[in-house]
Design an enzyme around this catalytic site. Structure first.
Site, PDB file in Angstrom:
ATOM      1  N   GLU A 237     -24.067 -19.748 -94.699  1.00  0.00           N
ATOM      2  CA  GLU A 237     -23.413 -18.418 -95.365  1.00  0.00           C
ATOM      3  C   GLU A 237     -23.748 -18.408 -97.082  1.00  0.00           C
ATOM      4  O   GLU A 237     -23.780 -19.497 -97.398  1.00  0.00           O
ATOM      5  CB  GLU A 237     -21.784 -18.603 -95.271  1.00  0.00           C
ATOM      6  CG  GLU A 237     -21.687 -18.465 -93.848  1.00  0.00           C
ATOM      7  CD  GLU A 237     -19.972 -18.537 -93.829  1.00  0.00           C
ATOM      8  OE1 GLU A 237     -19.396 -17.779 -93.094  1.00  0.00           O
ATOM      9  OE2 GLU A 237     -19.523 -19.334 -94.269  1.00  0.00           O
TER      10      GLU A 237
ATOM     11  N   GLU B 191     -20.541 -24.270 -83.723  1.00  0.00           N
ATOM     12  CA  GLU B 191     -21.131 -23.357 -84.612  1.00  0.00           C
ATOM     13  C   GLU B 191     -21.934 -23.996 -85.855  1.00  0.00           C
ATOM     14  O   GLU B 191     -21.431 -25.073 -86.189  1.00  0.00           O
ATOM     15  CB  GLU B 191     -19.821 -22.592 -85.013  1.00  0.00           C
ATOM     16  CG  GLU B 191     -20.378 -21.538 -86.131  1.00  0.00           C
ATOM     17  CD  GLU B 191     -19.005 -20.735 -86.779  1.00  0.00           C
ATOM     18  OE1 GLU B 191     -18.020 -20.364 -85.825  1.00  0.00           O
ATOM     19  OE2 GLU B 191     -19.088 -20.167 -87.731  1.00  0.00           O
TER      20      GLU B 191
ATOM     21  N   ASP C  49     -23.587 -23.070 -89.316  1.00  0.00           N
ATOM     22  CA  ASP C  49     -23.415 -22.055 -90.244  1.00  0.00           C
ATOM     23  C   ASP C  49     -24.453 -22.217 -91.518  1.00  0.00           C
ATOM     24  O   ASP C  49     -24.150 -23.033 -92.142  1.00  0.00           O
ATOM     25  CB  ASP C  49     -21.987 -21.941 -90.939  1.00  0.00           C
ATOM     26  CG  ASP C  49     -21.072 -21.484 -89.774  1.00  0.00           C
ATOM     27  OD1 ASP C  49     -21.346 -20.534 -89.055  1.00  0.00           O
ATOM     28  OD2 ASP C  49     -19.890 -21.726 -89.983  1.00  0.00           O
TER      29      ASP C  49
END
Ligand code: NAG
Ligand code: NAG
Length: 287
Positions: A106, A102, A104
């Protein structure tokens, strides 16, 4: 061919060209499915814009139809304005199943006037905990800015408005996992993360301000898909191993000096029994 049929032929070619160029640049409807939140995820302006809504009942999100293995993914985002405390707006790549990978980006909302936190993290073979967090040098709710993930077999670069802010290198030679095998989908979501997001969960979401809305446009993927069908668009063999250039490296160092709030590689309290392998002295590559 008669003059007329040549004209028709040229016209068809032109339309075909228009069709592909529109489809390539950010047609959310063509590239994504709704992941959750039903009509709280609204694709508008003929696929050019996406609005994600979070209300008292649910957030919303979309997921790419394709699975990608390497590429550069750009998204223009305008974050939830005003009191966005407790909200999390995310743009990320993720594979499925156990030991997932993953990458990310955010955005953790905040009270009006307090800064958003841009939190980045990388999971490889199920292992995350590689947060690096930044304040931004502009108000991310006022205008669209471009956030990018540039992923090849050698390194992952995260960029803001085309300036790299973070690099993670493939260090398999020292035994650190790196995402190279598992295809990932692109996700964009808006959700209630008030159990941890703002000041570590101390500031809760104020649902009397709902609905919260984040705006997205101009998604582009210059990437290789593995499903539904394998193809590489705008992602040449050269890009598959391209390193970060020296000029960008300098820019990145400047940004990191000024705007990094948290770096897992320096968190001796959390990693009291030993920093992650890639952070240890001797293994560190200073960028
Ligand atoms: C919110 O603002 C406070 C105060 O300026 C700051 O400490 C914090 O890092 C900001 N971001 C989050 C997500 O809490
Ligand atoms: C759309 O995104 C691409 C890739 O980031 C960029 O080159 C282009 O200028 C963007 N278009 C607009 C209208 O912002």
């Amino acid at each position: 061919m008669s003059c007329r049929s040549i004209l028709v032929f040229v016209c068809v070619l032109f339309l075909a060209y228009l069709g592909t160029s529109i489809a390539v640049d950010g047609d959310f409807g063509e590239y994504f499915d709704i992941l959750f939140g039903d009509n709280r995820a609204r694709i508008e302006e003929g696929g050019k814009s996406l609005f994600l809504t979070l209300d008292q009942y649910s957030g919303s999100g979309i997921v790419s139809k394709s699975e990608y293995l390497f590429g550069r993914f750009d998204m223009q985002i305008k974050l939830v304005p005003g009191n966005s405390a407790g909200t999390v707006t995310a743009f990320y790549l993720s594979s499925e199943g156990p030991h997932h990978d993953e990458i990310d980006i955010e955005f953790l909302g905040n009270l009006s006037g307090d800064p958003y936190l841009m939190s980045t993290n990388i999971f490889a073979y199920g292992e995350g905990g590689r947060e690096m967090q930044f304040y931004l040098w502009y108000d991310p709710t006022e205008d669209f800015h471009t956030y990018s993930i540039d992923w090849n077999s050698q390194r992952i670069i995260i960029l803001v408005d085309n300036t790299p802010i973070r690099v993670m290198r493939n260090r398999h030679e020292i035994g650190v996992h790196f995402p190279t095998r598992q295809p990932m989908r692109v996700y964009t979501t808006l959700w209630n993360g008030d159990s941890w997001a703002t000041r570590w969960g101390q500031v809760k979401i104020d649902l009397s301000n709902a609905p919260f809305i984040a705006s997205f446009r101009n998604f582009t993927a210059r990437a290789c898909t593995v499903s539904p069908e394998p193809s590489c668009r705008g992602f040449s063999a050269a890009k598959k191993t391209k390193d970060i250039d020296p000029e960008s490296k300098i820019k990145m160092q400047e940004i990191q000096e000024k705007w990094v709030v948290y770096d897992y590689c320096h968190d001796l309290r959390r990693y009291a029994h030993g920093l992650p392998f890639e952070c240890r002295k001797g293994n560190l590559i200073s960028e």
